[in-house]
Scaffold this motif. Structure first.
Motif, PDB file in Angstrom:
ATOM      1  N   ASN A   1     -28.475  93.051 -42.625  1.00  0.00           N
ATOM      2  CA  ASN A   1     -29.112  92.528 -43.655  1.00  0.00           C
ATOM      3  C   ASN A   1     -28.391  90.487 -42.398  1.00  0.00           C
ATOM      4  OD1 ASN A   1     -28.888  92.766 -45.338  1.00  0.00           O
ATOM      5  ND2 ASN A   1     -26.879  92.610 -46.511  1.00  0.00           N
ATOM      6  N   GLY A   2     -28.320  90.983 -41.333  1.00  0.00           N
ATOM      7  CA  GLY A   2     -28.247  89.896 -41.053  1.00  0.00           C
ATOM      8  C   GLY A   2     -27.739  89.598 -39.538  1.00  0.00           C
ATOM      9  N   VAL A   3     -27.664  88.755 -38.322  1.00  0.00           N
ATOM     10  CA  VAL A   3     -27.463  89.165 -37.144  1.00  0.00           C
ATOM     11  C   VAL A   3     -25.659  89.170 -37.379  1.00  0.00           C
ATOM     12  CG1 VAL A   3     -27.297  87.817 -35.200  1.00  0.00           C
ATOM     13  CG2 VAL A   3     -29.941  87.479 -36.764  1.00  0.00           C
ATOM     14  N   LEU A   4     -25.350  89.593 -36.484  1.00  0.00           N
ATOM     15  CA  LEU A   4     -23.728  89.947 -36.267  1.00  0.00           C
ATOM     16  C   LEU A   4     -23.629  88.483 -35.778  1.00  0.00           C
ATOM     17  CD1 LEU A   4     -21.121  91.090 -36.898  1.00  0.00           C
ATOM     18  CD2 LEU A   4     -21.722  92.041 -34.575  1.00  0.00           C
ATOM     19  N   PRO A   5     -23.183  87.766 -36.214  1.00  0.00           N
ATOM     20  CA  PRO A   5     -22.521  86.788 -35.725  1.00  0.00           C
ATOM     21  C   PRO A   5     -21.499  86.573 -34.501  1.00  0.00           C
ATOM     22  CG  PRO A   5     -21.586  86.165 -37.398  1.00  0.00           C
ATOM     23  CD  PRO A   5     -22.129  87.944 -37.487  1.00  0.00           C
ATOM     24  N   ALA A   6     -22.067  86.258 -33.033  1.00  0.00           N
ATOM     25  CA  ALA A   6     -21.179  86.721 -31.858  1.00  0.00           C
ATOM     26  C   ALA A   6     -20.001  86.153 -31.438  1.00  0.00           C
ATOM     27  CB  ALA A   6     -22.668  86.680 -30.425  1.00  0.00           C
ATOM     28  N   PRO A   7     -19.219  86.524 -31.000  1.00  0.00           N
ATOM     29  CA  PRO A   7     -17.912  85.865 -31.076  1.00  0.00           C
ATOM     30  C   PRO A   7     -18.400  84.527 -30.191  1.00  0.00           C
ATOM     31  CG  PRO A   7     -17.283  87.867 -31.052  1.00  0.00           C
ATOM     32  CD  PRO A   7     -18.813  87.618 -31.722  1.00  0.00           C
ATOM     33  N   ASN A   8     -19.219  85.101 -28.825  1.00  0.00           N
ATOM     34  CA  ASN A   8     -18.727  84.023 -28.290  1.00  0.00           C
ATOM     35  C   ASN A   8     -20.821  83.819 -28.065  1.00  0.00           C
ATOM     36  OD1 ASN A   8     -18.984  86.549 -26.663  1.00  0.00           O
ATOM     37  ND2 ASN A   8     -17.978  85.505 -24.820  1.00  0.00           N
ATOM     38  N   PRO A   9     -21.123  83.060 -27.929  1.00  0.00           N
ATOM     39  CA  PRO A   9     -22.831  82.857 -27.669  1.00  0.00           C
ATOM     40  C   PRO A   9     -23.648  83.619 -26.423  1.00  0.00           C
ATOM     41  CG  PRO A   9     -22.297  80.865 -28.107  1.00  0.00           C
ATOM     42  CD  PRO A   9     -20.571  81.130 -27.597  1.00  0.00           C
TER      43      PRO A   9
ATOM     44  N   GLY B   1     -30.933  75.146 -35.608  1.00  0.00           N
ATOM     45  CA  GLY B   1     -30.339  76.730 -36.267  1.00  0.00           C
ATOM     46  C   GLY B   1     -31.140  76.257 -37.283  1.00  0.00           C
ATOM     47  N   GLN B   2     -32.520  75.769 -37.983  1.00  0.00           N
ATOM     48  CA  GLN B   2     -32.862  75.623 -39.429  1.00  0.00           C
ATOM     49  C   GLN B   2     -33.190  76.533 -39.532  1.00  0.00           C
ATOM     50  OE1 GLN B   2     -33.884  73.906 -36.464  1.00  0.00           O
ATOM     51  NE2 GLN B   2     -35.587  72.238 -37.470  1.00  0.00           N
ATOM     52  N   LEU B   3     -33.993  77.507 -38.908  1.00  0.00           N
ATOM     53  CA  LEU B   3     -34.634  78.817 -38.997  1.00  0.00           C
ATOM     54  C   LEU B   3     -33.482  80.586 -39.997  1.00  0.00           C
ATOM     55  CD1 LEU B   3     -36.870  79.043 -36.600  1.00  0.00           C
ATOM     56  CD2 LEU B   3     -36.971  77.754 -38.096  1.00  0.00           C
ATOM     57  N   GLY B   4     -31.779  79.813 -38.923  1.00  0.00           N
ATOM     58  CA  GLY B   4     -30.996  80.732 -39.862  1.00  0.00           C
ATOM     59  C   GLY B   4     -31.005  82.015 -38.391  1.00  0.00           C
TER      60      GLY B   4
ATOM     61  N   SER C   1     -19.086  76.481 -37.330  1.00  0.00           N
ATOM     62  CA  SER C   1     -19.879  76.743 -36.156  1.00  0.00           C
ATOM     63  C   SER C   1     -20.086  78.173 -36.131  1.00  0.00           C
ATOM     64  CB  SER C   1     -19.675  75.547 -35.258  1.00  0.00           C
ATOM     65  OG  SER C   1     -18.576  76.399 -34.604  1.00  0.00           O
ATOM     66  N   PRO C   2     -21.185  78.551 -35.201  1.00  0.00           N
ATOM     67  CA  PRO C   2     -22.019  78.310 -35.072  1.00  0.00           C
ATOM     68  C   PRO C   2     -23.354  78.204 -36.859  1.00  0.00           C
ATOM     69  CG  PRO C   2     -22.875  80.820 -34.679  1.00  0.00           C
ATOM     70  CD  PRO C   2     -21.138  79.755 -34.571  1.00  0.00           C
ATOM     71  N   SER C   3     -23.754  77.034 -36.528  1.00  0.00           N
ATOM     72  CA  SER C   3     -24.186  77.217 -38.071  1.00  0.00           C
ATOM     73  C   SER C   3     -26.140  77.409 -37.672  1.00  0.00           C
ATOM     74  CB  SER C   3     -25.029  75.144 -38.386  1.00  0.00           C
ATOM     75  OG  SER C   3     -25.430  74.571 -37.379  1.00  0.00           O
ATOM     76  N   THR C   4     -26.276  78.342 -37.496  1.00  0.00           N
ATOM     77  CA  THR C   4     -27.616  79.187 -36.497  1.00  0.00           C
ATOM     78  C   THR C   4     -27.649  80.255 -38.156  1.00  0.00           C
ATOM     79  OG1 THR C   4     -26.752  80.214 -35.380  1.00  0.00           O
ATOM     80  CG2 THR C   4     -28.244  78.318 -34.544  1.00  0.00           C
TER      81      THR C   4
END
Length: 1689
Positions: free
Chosen positions: A320-328, A545-548, A604-607
């Motif tokens: 369902n979505g990209v796992l928010p990476a703990p660090n970019p 990051g407006q594409l989400g 954050s991140p707000s992507t």
């Protein structure tokens, strides 16, 4: 509040669509009201201008409008765009510096800045006035204009959504999604990437675009999805094996770009018509209504369809979505595929995951994660989208399978998990539309397939965090936990899942199932309610990051934002560099630039999309986004909507500075303050009832209505209540239902049955939840748009709601009755702890210390309370209308339907409670066998109110009435376990009747069941009445009646509703006897099978047909398996009293077929038995009389293998008595038979007329005295022994008679026919059958009236039988039947007229086998042909064949005279009518003057019946004649051929015809009509030609009378011709006539004249012999003999 107006319909001057605008959010801000001539329908705001759409379709612009070509830039008040005044505009849009409008017919008009092509008009840098822009679909020829629904405008681009739900774009930038490199794009182009999908809404940011798309359903289930990208040919899935785990990745992003899969191409071609509300992509629920909606169950994907297209773009079908990476830095490869790297997954590697898990556990989330790991794979099937739940074999499956060899058992277990579906089918109910519907496995996800209201994935996890929403870490944790969970759900990504974990997770497979709707329950809903199964797609610049997608990489093609896949997004909005999405659960997700706090959270991140931070209970339902701010419209504590603002505070001077420096970097802090989280605008309550909010540039706007007559308030209240209720249901689902269903201990605690019921309950709950969500979305849309009653779906589709509630409440009741809530107490206490505040809060239960079971009951009964809310709010709306209006009526009707259901459900709930308490206190072990989920208690006799009559002194009887059965429990008084036995009587087959009291003082009622009848005594008259009423009502309801709905069972009201005494039901017999364990399904009458039904025994016997009084009676079919031969016996025919009786056909498993009469289950009467593999070539056929299953009486046996045919008497299956045998070799035997052999005196003839007459001892074996006569009349007399044809031993004398006594020749000729069965004794059974059909026990022994009655009955029943299978009925046949319905008058003297009527009636009657006479004729024809066809065609049988016909005539005539008693007997006279008593002379008849006047018509059987019988028997009979007359006919024919060589005149001379009779000329038609042609000496076949032709017709007639008629006509033709020659009247003398007639006979060339003559002679009506016909016939016969003996000189 405004002063109320008279009528809510009077929306005039300014009570609807009031427009307010403002900037910023500080307390000093006060909104400005813009006054317009009409109410505003829609607002669109650009950077410095705005566009308004008002009622009537007019458009106004305001603000700075530089393109209007005025010198000064000034702020313009709203001015009318007069160019559009002729059009009716339905939607407007504004970009930063350009505007657009859509007209009613779907046309697009654009104006404003056009430097980047954003207005779609070539060559203009700006467009001052609205100008039409055409969208041309080049795929069609000629190209057609595409009508548009809505527009969205950005800074440099415009998007249009067409009526076909496709997206078109023009302007500049990657935000177009067109995959082109040259900008600007002046001409609107279709976004191929979204073609074939159903787009619901589009939105434009400054440089990015959003689309809200309906999820695609599994369209082509049978076609395996592609496993390679169609464009770049790369694998869509990759699989890497790492020691202990397998990584499956689907992160393929096609560099080439748009790939249109075959599926989409096809769909795009058949774009949906504008009117269609659905599309193939709508998987809501299997639909009964839409042809285009797939009937397969919705895939339980986490919302991402199993469409090859997506896989191509790197979206997991599941994740369902990209796992928010703990660090970019971990994100080694951006999803767009830009950074090169060996790693194929966009997800963190193993180490990162470990760190991540550790972090999670540190922040006290360990429990949550553990649950994820253990239960994570409940999502397995569900999340597999179309995968496992719809396509058994698909790309991923095959990939896994193909790698199995390499990776071994690990993958195998993975694959097993994938093929989970097989396991699950066992638990899934079947939907109405066909296949199994995944109960709630499908569910493992709340929005995904939005069949459920929320989706499992989310329901399961996200919502458990919802309580912590306000904490600052809540949201990100939720994303992370959800991300991890998604990693575990298989097909999308199997990243780091070890098989061990898989297996462990796979264990509690059975649970987590129920949370998706169960199938087609709300089928209609799909068509009419808005979908909740949506995806959000984004494309364009992603720098903020407006594409989400979790990165800042631009996308030139639309890509699905996976983390929103199951969130049920219903609306999206785009600000300059940020994006918003509102969900059905009234939450807001935001992502993109957060420089001014415009996202409503500071995380954050707000992507990636995150929840905006709002306090508990604030439900957002409309959003809009400006340059650096967002507006949220929400429900608060009161009905009136409230507005939240999130983003930058606008100060006037700040605005000025921005004007001066417009290109200030987005990243810099804006001047002035900004919000950390959304703030409530203090003035919003003063605006009235706000229906929508708008933002653009720095401005805000709101449209509001005044509350006239409370109408607007009531609409808002209805929508608000529905949204609140939906959130409530989702909370219950995620926080209570899902955790309970996932408990490991559930199975052991509840047991299989209750778990099943709980899953059903959860499934129904999900359906209800989903329906509520859809309805809430629909009401919200209504508020934003029309705000009228017309579009309230709850009025048009009330039944969808009623059915869902009804089914849900039934499920709750079933669960409660089985003690489910009590059983659930322990698991709930374990899970929720001893103090269940959560449960109390959700169940709205204020009392302290409520028992857990009661809490659960309250919680699950909560939804039913909402029904009352519906009726209350609808009534409230109704009061806003005139009582006489149709709107009032509709609202009132719906309201009362909800009210009625509320009452019904209350009663149902009471019944369930009453039943539950009954089981709680019920004694003994009977509970287990009697307690059923749907069974409800109605009343029971524990108060001794009912006792069994004649019961034993110590026996105790207890009667319990349920809604489906009456239970009789019995026991003996002093026994510890009181009730030892019980019996269940199903109500469908139970009849009850009161026994009249008649001074006995006993209040009895008689209960009748199929196998028992007993009398119950009530304690009082009132008690008796109560029981009779209760039982009758329960029976009526069990039979599908409505008794219970109308009057509650225990109320005294309502008279007894007697259920029908005749009914259809199914029953299995239990008592010993013929029917033990047999199941009957069909019609009943007072406890007995009666009417049509099917009876099946456990051993495979099946009877299908009519019953009477409990027994098979009437027409029926019976199948009985033959174990030894492994085939079935099959009987089809009539029955009586449970046995085969009457006509029928029995096909034995051995291949034998008996066709005939039965009596008492045995073959009895007339019948035919065919033996052999194929009936056509059967080795033997017997036709004849049967007596108690044995051949006894006269019969014909054709032994085809031996080539012999026996015609004679039988006894006990053996030939016994006298009979005849003929063989295919021409042997003929007649004589005595004993024990199946020729034994006794007999006569044997061979083909050459050698004859033996004497004693026989065995078949064809001579033994004893006898005489052997040769063909030349020599004979041997003496003792013979030996078999015929093998050499006989003879002791005796040899005679050659004609040497001495020539006169004694004739005495030696053997007389045949003495030793065979006489004709009258043949086929008696056939005639007896006919007599019995006429109601006579013996021939002629019965009543005439009864016979006619029987005929009428036979005809009507047969006719009814035929109507049921009309294919066998021809039109003429049915006319015959109708003709037979009129019975001719059968009493009184017979006149000629009546005689004709009778004759016609007989012709018709004998024409149909449904009439007893017709059946008789049919049987006789069958036996006659059986006897005389084939081997039976033996010339020696001719006399018997003729006698048999005569015998038939006599015997049928006897029946006819029985039916018409006044008909004279054979040879009697019927007087002619008096007028024609004068002799009607035949012209030219020689002896006419001698005849006395005709006295009338002579009645004879042959005249009446031969026309019926003979045509049918003619072929075999004439064959016998031809064989018998063969020699004579050959001599005759030779002569005919010889004489016919001569020309006419020569032949006439030769025959001695007087010359005056020779025709001199003959008429010819050729030269000219009427001319004559001279007869020359060479003329042939010309004289007397008409007479010759007439005589030739003798061969085409059947009966003697017809043949005689032909002869008479021939004579008349000759006479006519002669009179023409002589020109005068003329009387024949035989000497003159004979030669002429002989000439005609010769020229007629009749081949078998001898046979014709013999046939006429044998069967001629005796009364004709001496009349005119007789003389003519004699003449013909004389001609025949003359020709044979003619000597040619």
């Amino acid at each position: 509040m405004e002063p109320q107006r008279k009528s809510s319909r009077d929306d005039g001057g300014g009570e609807r669509g009031l427009l307010h605008t403002w900037k910023g959010y500080s307390y000093s801000v006060s909104p400005e009201r813009l006054f317009l001539p009409r109410s505003v329908l829609q607002v669109a705001l650009g950077s410095r201008h705005g566009v308004l759409l008002v009622e009537g379709g007019q458009v106004f612009s305001f603000g700075e409008l530089p393109w209007k070509q005025s010198q000064v830039v000034e702020l313009v008040k709203p001015t009318l765009e007069s160019v559009l005044s002729g059009q009716r505009v339905v939607a407007v849009a504004a970009g930063s510096f350009h505007s657009g409008a859509v007209t009613e017919d779907g046309g697009v008009h654009m104006w404003g800045e056009n430097s980047a092509g954003q207005c779609g008009l070539l060559g203009l840098s700006s467009v001052p006035n609205p100008t039409p822009v055409a969208l041309l679909d080049s795929d069609t020829s000629p190209p057609q204009t595409v009508p548009v629904l809505e527009l969205a405008c950005g800074v440099q681009h415009t998007l249009a959504l067409s009526v076909q739900r496709e997206v078109w774009a023009w302007g500049s930038g990657s935000q177009l999604g067109l995959n082109v490199t040259i900008f600007p794009v002046w001409k609107p182009q279709k976004l191929e990437h979204l073609a074939g999908r159903y787009v619901l809404q589009v939105a434009c940011g400054a440089s990015h675009s959003l689309a809200l798309v309906r999820c695609v359903g599994p369209r082509d289930v049978h076609r395996p999805p592609a496993d390679k990208c169609g464009q770049c040919n790369q694998l869509l899935y990759t699989m890497t094996d790492k020691e202990d785990h397998v990584i499956i990745s689907d992160s393929h992003y096609c560099p080439i770009g748009v790939e249109l899969t075959e599926d989409e191409g096809r769909l795009e071609g058949s774009a949906l018509t504008p009117g269609l509300k659905t599309s193939p992509s709508e998987p809501v629920l299997p639909s009964h209504t839409s042809p285009s909606a797939p009937a397969s169950p919705a895939p339980a994907s986490n919302g991402d369809p199993s469409h090859p297209q997506e896989m191509e773009e790197g979206e997991s079908c599941v994740a369902n979505g990209v796992l928010p990476a703990p660090n970019p830095s971990v994100q080694s490869r951006a999803e767009g595929g830009t950074a090169a790297g060996t790693k194929s997954s966009p997800y963190p590697d193993e180490q990162a995951v470990k760190d991540y898990l550790k972090r999670l556990s540190d922040s006290s989330q360990a429990e949550q994660t553990a649950k994820t790991a253990a239960g994570g794979l409940h999502t397995l099937l569900p999340s597999a989208a179309g995968f496992t739940s719809t396509t058994p074999s698909n790309a991923l499956n095959s990939l896994v399978a193909s790698c199995a060899s390499a990776v071994g058992e690990r993958v195998a277990s993975t694959y097993e998990a994938l093929s989970f579906k097989k396991m699950m089918n066992f638990y899934l109910p079947v939907s109405k539309s066909g296949g199994p519907v995944p109960v709630g496995l499908t569910a493992a996800d709340p929005g995904g397939v939005d069949t459920t209201a929320a989706t499992t994935e989310r329901v399961r996890q996200e919502d458990s965090i919802q309580a912590k929403k306000s904490s600052s870490t809540g949201d990100i944790r939720e994303e992370e936990a959800e991300g991890l969970r998604r990693r575990l759900s298989l097909p999308g990504l199997l990243s780091q899942v070890s098989p061990r974990l898989l297996r462990k997770a796979g264990r509690p497979r059975m649970r987590a199932v129920a949370l998706t709707p169960l199938g087609a329950v709300v089928a209609e809903a799909q068509e009419v309610l808005p979908t909740l199964q949506t995806e959000v797609w984004s494309w364009g610049h992603g720098d903020q990051g407006q594409l989400g997608h979790g990165d800042d990489v631009p996308r030139s093609q639309p890509q699905c934002i996976k983390s929103l896949n199951n969130k049920e997004v219903v609306r999206v909005a785009a600000g300059a560099r940020h994006s918003l999405a509102v969900t059905a659960q009234s939450q807001v997700y935001s992502w993109g630039s957060n420089s001014s706090g415009q996202l409503g959270h500071m995380e954050s991140p707000s992507t990636v999309p995150r929840l905006a931070k709002l306090s508990e209970g604030i439900r957002v339902w409309d959003v809009s986004a400006g340059e650096r701010h967002s507006l949220l419209l929400a429900d608060g504590d009161c009905i009136q909507p409230i507005i939240y603002y999130s983003g930058q505070q606008v100060k006037e001077e700040a605005e000025e500075s921005q004007v001066k420096a417009p290109d200030k970097e987005e990243g810099e802090e804006p001047a002035g303050g900004y919000t950390q989280q959304p703030v409530l605008l203090p003035f919003c309550m003063n605006l009235g009832y706000v229906s929508s909010v708008f933002a653009g540039g720095q401005r805000c706007a709101a449209l509001s209505d005044r509350n006239v007559m409370g109408f607007i308030a009531s609409l808002h209240e209805l929508a608000s209540a529905e949204r609140k209720f939906y959130c409530k249901l989702c909370n219950i689902k995620t926080q209570i239902l899902r955790p309970l269903l996932e408990l490991e201990s559930l199975n052991s605690a509840l047991g299989q049955v209750i778990v099943g019921l709980l899953q059903t309950l959860a499934g129904r709950f999900s359906l209800l939840c989903h329906l509520t969500g859809q309805h809430a979305a629909s009401l919200t849309a209504n508020l934003r748009r029309g705000r009228d009653v017309k579009s309230l779906l709850i009025l048009d589709h009330t039944s969808i709601f009623l059915d869902s509630y009804n089914e849900y409440c039934s499920a709750v009741g079933n669960f409660q009755v089985m003690g489910g809530f009590q059983a659930l107490t322990k698991p709930s206490v374990d899970f929720f702890g001893k103090s269940p505040e959560l449960l109390q809060r959700l169940a709205e239960c204020s009392e302290e210390n409520t028992a857990m079971a009661d809490l659960l009951v309250a919680l699950f009964c909560l939804p039913a309370r909402h029904l009352h809310e519906y009726s209350r709010l609808l009534l409230k709306l109704a009061t806003c209308f005139e009582v006489s209006s149709s709107d009032y009526q509709r609202l009132q009707d719906s309201c009362s339907r909800f009210e009625v259901l509320t009452q019904q459900l209350k009663r149902k709930r009471k019944d369930a409670e009453y039943t539950f308490l009954f089981w709680k206190n019920f004694p003994g072990k009977m509970t287990e066998s009697l307690r059923k989920p749907r069974r409800r208690l109605i009343c029971e006799s524990s108060n001794k109110a009912l006792t069994l009559q004649n019961a034993g002194r110590f026996s105790v009887n207890w009667f319990i009435l349920f809604n489906d059965a009456l239970v009789h429990a019995q026991g003996v008084a002093p026994c510890k376990n009181l009730f030892s036995t019980h019996h269940v009587f199903p109500l469908a087959t139970l009849w009850v009747e009161p026994i009249p009291e008649e001074n006995t003082g006993l209040y009895g009622l008689k209960v009748i069941t199929p196998e028992e009848t007993f009398t119950l005594l009530a304690s009082s008259a009132m008690e008796k009445a109560k029981w009779i009423r209760c039982i009758n009502q329960a029976v009526d309801q069990a039979l599908g009646g409505t008794a219970q709905e109308t009057a509650p069972l225990n109320s005294g009201a309502g008279q007894t509703l007697e259920p029908p005494i005749s009914r259809c039901a199914s029953y299995t017999f239990y008592k010993d006897g013929r029917l033990k364990e047999a199941t009957y399904e069909g019609c009943w009458l007072a406890g007995k099978p009666n009417g049509r039904g099917v009876l099946k025994w456990p051993d495979g016997r099946i009877y299908t047909g009519m019953f009477k009084n409990g027994l098979e009676d009437g027409f029926g079919e019976f199948v009985a398996p033959n174990k030894t031969l492994n085939k079935n016996d099959h009987y089809q025919g009539y029955w009586k009293d449970g046995r085969m009786h009457g006509l029928g056909t029995y096909r034995y498993a051995s291949g034998e077929v008996y066709d005939g009469s039965f009596q008492d289950g045995m073959r009895h009467g007339h019948g035919m038995l065919r033996t052999g593999k194929l009936n056509t070539s059967s080795p033997s056929v017997f036709i004849g009389q049967w007596l108690q299953d044995k051949k006894t009486g006269y019969g014909v046996f054709d032994d085809i293998t031996k080539g012999e045919k026996y015609m004679g008497m039988w006894q006990d299956h053996l030939r016994q008595g006298i009979g005849v045998i003929v063989t295919q070799f021409g042997l003929y035997y007649e004589g005595a038979f004993k024990d199946n052999k020729m034994m006794g005196t007999g006569i044997l003839l061979s083909e050459d007329d050698t004859t033996y007459e004497g004693e026989f001892s065995d078949d064809w074996t001579l033994n004893g005295k006898g005489v052997l006569t040769m063909a030349n009349a020599d004979y041997l007399e003496g003792s013979f022994s030996g078999e015929w044809g093998t050499g006989l031993k003879v002791t005796g004398s040899y005679f050659k008679p004609h040497l001495f006594d020539t006169d004694k020749e004739k005495t030696r000729a053997v007389k045949l026919g003495r030793l065979c069965v006489c004709a009258e004794d043949k086929w008696q059974a056939v005639f007896e059958e006919c007599w019995s059909q006429l109601g006579c026990d013996a021939p002629g022994n019965g009543e005439n009236a009864k016979a006619w009655e029987q005929i009428a009955v036979a005809l009507t029943t047969s006719r009814r039988h035929i109507q049921e299978s009309p294919e066998c009925l021809s039109r003429s046949y049915s006319r015959t039947l109708e003709g037979l319905e009129v019975i001719p008058q059968h009493a009184g003297p017979v006149t000629m007229e009546r005689y004709h009527t009778i004759r016609l009636y007989l012709l018709k009657a004998c024409d149909t086998p449904l009439h007893p006479l017709g059946r008789l004729v049919e049987a006789l024809v069958a036996v006659y042909r059986m006897t005389y066809v084939g081997v039976g065609a033996n010339r020696r049988l001719l006399p018997q064949a003729v006698n048999e016909i005569k015998s038939y005539l006599n015997r049928i005539f006897q029946i006819v005279r029985f039916l018409f008693p006044d008909l004279p007997e054979e040879g009697g006279l019927i007087p002619e009518p008096t007028t024609s008593l004068q002799d009607r002379r035949e012209p030219g008849s020689t002896d006419a003057s001698l005849e006395s006047p005709k006295p009338g018509r002579v009645v004879s059987s042959s005249a009446l019946l031969l026309p019926v019988l003979l045509p049918r028997l003619y072929p075999p009979l004439f064959t016998l004649y031809a064989l018998d007359k063969e020699r004579e006919d050959d001599v005759y024919w030779e002569c005919v051929l010889r004489l016919n060589k001569q020309p006419d005149l020569a032949l006439l001379a030769f025959l001695g015809v007087q010359q005056k009779f020779w025709p001199a000329s003959i008429p010819v038609s050729m030269p000219a009509a009427g001319e004559k042609q001279q007869v020359l000496s060479s003329t042939k076949d010309a004289c007397f030609a008409t007479a010759v032709e007439t005589l030739q017709q003798i061969s085409t007639t059947f009966t003697p009378s017809d043949k005689l008629q032909v002869i008479q006509l021939t004579f008349e033709e000759i006479t006519q011709e002669v009179q023409g020659l002589l020109k005068q009247d003329f009387l024949w003398s035989m000497d003159d006539l004979f030669p002429v007639f002989l000439y005609v006979v010769l020229r007629a060339r009749i081949r078998n004249l001898g046979s014709e003559v013999s046939l006429i002679e044998d069967l001629m009506d005796p009364c004709v012999q001496h009349g005119e016909h007789g003389i003519m016939f004699t003449t013909l016969k004389a001609c025949y003999y003359q020709i044979q003996h003619e000597k040619i000189t």
